[in-house]
Design an enzyme around this catalytic site. Structure first.
Site, short mmCIF file in Angstrom:
data_model
loop_
_atom_site.label_atom_id
_atom_site.label_comp_id
_atom_site.label_asym_id
_atom_site.label_seq_id
_atom_site.Cartn_x
_atom_site.Cartn_y
_atom_site.Cartn_z
N CYS A 132 0.81 -1.22 0.00
CA CYS A 132 0.00 0.00 0.00
C CYS A 132 0.86 1.28 0.00
CB CYS A 132 -0.98 -0.03 1.17
SG CYS A 132 -2.33 1.14 0.96
N HIS B 155 -2.96 -5.54 2.65
CA HIS B 155 -2.37 -5.28 3.97
C HIS B 155 -2.28 -6.53 4.85
CE1 HIS B 155 -1.73 -1.06 4.53
NE2 HIS B 155 -2.85 -0.78 3.87
N1 GLN Z 1 -1.62 7.11 1.70
C1 GLN Z 1 -2.13 6.07 0.97
C2 GLN Z 1 -3.57 6.16 0.53
O1 GLN Z 1 -4.49 6.42 1.28
C3 GLN Z 1 -1.76 4.75 1.60
C4 GLN Z 1 -2.69 4.23 2.64
C5 GLN Z 1 -2.24 2.93 3.20
O2 GLN Z 1 -1.06 2.56 3.19
N2 GLN Z 1 -3.20 2.20 3.75
O3 GLN Z 1 -3.77 5.96 -0.63
#
Ligand code: GLN
Length: 246
Positions: A94, A194
């Site tokens: 992510c 995740h």
């Molecule tokens: N900042 C990113 C987004 O919201 C990553 C979020 C995350 O790693 N869950 O797209």
């Protein structure tokens, strides 16, 4: 045999138990008599391109990503690019996945220039893409079904020379538009999935381990990993796959 794992920014990029991926990789090695050394590397600590066989970067919010920009500029971005061109294995989740790309433009117009190791970029949207999801990886990533959890507002678009990790079966993936999920480039596996990615997807975990062993040991690694008792892992996987298939 031995594998060295480097966990980048474990204190800042670690959402939803992303660290569990390191535990899964370590346990699956130890069960097969493969030694594992895990090193953590965060803000202010130098990283060497040749310090690990597998690098891991977890997810984080826009805020953490912005905080890291100054630290990346102290030589880490360059070391990461060198390690990637050297075919070292990266698993990036992510926010960490977005970070390996060219840039991220948040929904409110903040532009962050990232590591630039992969030809991909991310654009923030007002809508968050949240939920359990599922994708089918391509042969380049082992060709298995992966169940995961995504939560991002960034929409990622792949450039030339970067293959998706797979095709979305349920959920959003890279951007909710083109059906792609994640990215593969050299030894990099980038994904929006995740937390319990590797614990609940043992085939992908072993594909990543085998890729690292092949790179390090060449012909001395048979290419086969001894099978493990994955009944719990497979039960978790099948349960979610069935839920997402309806
Ligand atoms: N900042 C990113 C987004 O919201 C990553 C979020 C995350 O790693 N869950 O797209």
């Amino acid at each position: 045999m031995e594998l060295r794992i480097c966990h980048l920014y474990p204190d800042l990029l670690n959402l939803y138990g992303d660290r569990g991926n390191i535990i899964a990789l370590s346990r699956r090695c130890e069960a097969r008599g493969i030694a594992v050394a895990v090193e953590e590397c965060s803000v202010g600590e130098a990283v060497r391109a040749d310090s690990a066989d597998i690098f891991f970067i977890g997810g984080g919010q826009d805020f953490e990503q912005e905080v890291l920009l100054a630290d990346l500029a102290t030589g880490k971005s360059e070391a990461i690019r060198t390690a990637i061109e050297d075919e070292r294995i990266f698993l990036a989740i992510c926010g960490g996945y977005q970070l390996l790309g060219q840039y991220y433009r948040t929904w409110d117009g903040i532009q962050m220039d990232f590591v630039g190791a992969l030809d991909l970029h991310t654009v923030g949207s007002q809508e968050r893409m949240i939920g359990n999801y599922m994708f089918e990886t391509s042969a380049l990533s082992g060709g298995s079904t992966v169940v995961g959890f995504e939560n991002h507002s960034g929409k990622t678009y792949l450039g030339e020379g970067v293959e998706p990790m797979g095709r979305v079966l349920a959920g959003y993936g890279n951007n909710g538009e083109d059906g792609t999920e994640g990215a593969r480039y050299r030894g990099v596996f980038g994904t929006y999935s995740h937390g319990s990615l590797l614990p609940k997807n043992p085939e992908l975990a072993d594909f990543i381990l085998a890729s690292a062993l092949k790179r390090k040991y060449g012909e001395d690694f048979s290419g086969e990993l001894a099978p493990l008792d994955d009944s719990f892992e497979r039960a978790a996987h099948s349960y979610m796959a069935a839920r997402l298939s309806v």
